[in-house]
Scaffold this active site. Structure first.
Site, PDB file in Angstrom:
ATOM      1  N   HIS A 141      -5.026  -2.087   5.226  1.00 49.31           N
ATOM      2  CA  HIS A 141      -5.435  -0.741   4.693  1.00 49.31           C
ATOM      3  C   HIS A 141      -5.826  -0.875   3.148  1.00 49.31           C
ATOM      4  O   HIS A 141      -5.455  -2.003   2.473  1.00 49.31           O
ATOM      5  CB  HIS A 141      -3.949  -0.047   4.690  1.00 49.31           C
ATOM      6  CG  HIS A 141      -2.881  -0.796   4.085  1.00 49.31           C
ATOM      7  ND1 HIS A 141      -2.113  -1.585   4.625  1.00 49.31           N
ATOM      8  CD2 HIS A 141      -2.157  -0.607   2.851  1.00 49.31           C
ATOM      9  CE1 HIS A 141      -0.779  -1.858   4.134  1.00 49.31           C
ATOM     10  NE2 HIS A 141      -1.133  -1.368   2.906  1.00 49.31           N
ATOM     11  N   HIS A 151      -5.943   0.934  -0.314  1.00 50.37           N
ATOM     12  CA  HIS A 151      -5.354   1.801  -1.413  1.00 50.37           C
ATOM     13  C   HIS A 151      -6.775   2.621  -2.103  1.00 50.37           C
ATOM     14  O   HIS A 151      -7.227   1.810  -2.895  1.00 50.37           O
ATOM     15  CB  HIS A 151      -4.437   1.564  -2.120  1.00 50.37           C
ATOM     16  CG  HIS A 151      -3.179   0.780  -1.639  1.00 50.37           C
ATOM     17  ND1 HIS A 151      -2.037   1.651  -1.550  1.00 50.37           N
ATOM     18  CD2 HIS A 151      -2.786  -0.238  -1.162  1.00 50.37           C
ATOM     19  CE1 HIS A 151      -1.023   0.828  -0.938  1.00 50.37           C
ATOM     20  NE2 HIS A 151      -1.517  -0.194  -0.511  1.00 50.37           N
TER      21      HIS A 151
HETATM   22  P1  DGP Z   1       1.246  -2.109   1.017  1.00 53.16           P
HETATM   23  O1  DGP Z   1       2.101  -2.634   0.113  1.00 53.16           O
HETATM   24  O2  DGP Z   1      -0.264  -2.402   0.490  1.00 53.16           O
HETATM   25  O3  DGP Z   1       1.434  -2.655   2.369  1.00 53.16           O
HETATM   26  O4  DGP Z   1       1.205  -0.670   1.133  1.00 53.16           O
HETATM   27  C1  DGP Z   1       1.811   0.244   1.968  1.00 53.16           C
HETATM   28  C2  DGP Z   1       1.893   1.612   1.660  1.00 53.16           C
HETATM   29  O5  DGP Z   1       2.024   2.505   2.756  1.00 53.16           O
HETATM   30  C3  DGP Z   1       2.868   2.065   0.492  1.00 53.16           C
HETATM   31  O6  DGP Z   1       2.215   2.480  -0.437  1.00 53.16           O
HETATM   32  C4  DGP Z   1       3.846   3.258   1.140  1.00 53.16           C
HETATM   33  C5  DGP Z   1       2.691   3.545   2.454  1.00 53.16           C
HETATM   34  N1  DGP Z   1       3.510   4.069   3.553  1.00 53.16           N
HETATM   35  C6  DGP Z   1       4.581   3.134   4.155  1.00 53.16           C
HETATM   36  N2  DGP Z   1       4.994   3.827   5.288  1.00 53.16           N
HETATM   37  C7  DGP Z   1       4.193   5.003   5.277  1.00 53.16           C
HETATM   38  C8  DGP Z   1       4.333   6.105   6.309  1.00 53.16           C
HETATM   39  O7  DGP Z   1       5.048   6.144   7.038  1.00 53.16           O
HETATM   40  N3  DGP Z   1       3.391   7.370   5.904  1.00 53.16           N
HETATM   41  C9  DGP Z   1       2.489   7.124   5.179  1.00 53.16           C
HETATM   42  N4  DGP Z   1       1.673   8.087   4.630  1.00 53.16           N
HETATM   43  N5  DGP Z   1       2.367   6.004   4.049  1.00 53.16           N
HETATM   44  C10 DGP Z   1       3.340   4.982   4.372  1.00 53.16           C
END
Ligand code: DGP
Length: 117
Positions: free
Chosen positions: A99, A101
């Site tokens: 993903h 950001h």
């Molecule tokens: P990373 O550390 O790069 O793997 O970022 C994961 C991101 O995903 C973190 O900023 C929070 C987000 N995240 C985790 N679980 C969920 C979810 O269930 N829904 C959404 N919208 N975001 C999530």
């Protein structure tokens, strides 16, 4: 087992989806670190950047085009924004589904805090 992001893309769990096409889906981060904080995710589940192959070139390019379009949609294109892709343990990747950001809406400061090298 499907990643949490695959479940959001499939509509199995809720997500605030802001963009969707045949290759990528984007939704708001559950724990925003900036006024705009959106995750741009391949519809295909790729665990991390270490798992990307040449066959993924189109989807990786689409992530940038989606980022550009969403930034305009969010009204942050002119002031600028930051795109981040974390990988693995040292990169602090928490969700094993590639993903990007997209963060903006305020000055974000230096890329990394200067603690120690
Ligand atoms: P990373 O550390 O790069 O793997 O970022 C994961 C991101 O995903 C973190 O900023 C929070 C987000 N995240 C985790 N679980 C969920 C979810 O269930 N829904 C959404 N919208 N975001 C999530």
């Amino acid at each position: 087992m499907a990643s949490i992001f695959s479940k959001i893309i499939a509509g199995e769990i809720p997500g605030d989806i802001v963009y969707r096409d045949d290759l990528v889906t984007a939704f708001r981060d559950i724990n925003p670190q900036a006024p705009t904080h959106i995750l741009i995710v391949p519809n295909k589940e790729i665990p991390s950047v270490n798992d990307v192959t040449a066959a993924d070139e189109a989807v990786l390019g689409r992530m940038f085009l989606a980022a550009q379009q969403i930034a305009a949609q969010e009204g942050i294109a002119d002031n600028g924004y930051r795109l981040i892709v974390n990988c693995g343990q040292h990169g602090h990747q928490e969700v094993l589904h590639v993903h990007m950001h997209l963060m903006g809406g305020r000055p974000l400061g230096p890329m990394l805090y200067r603690t120690s090298r």
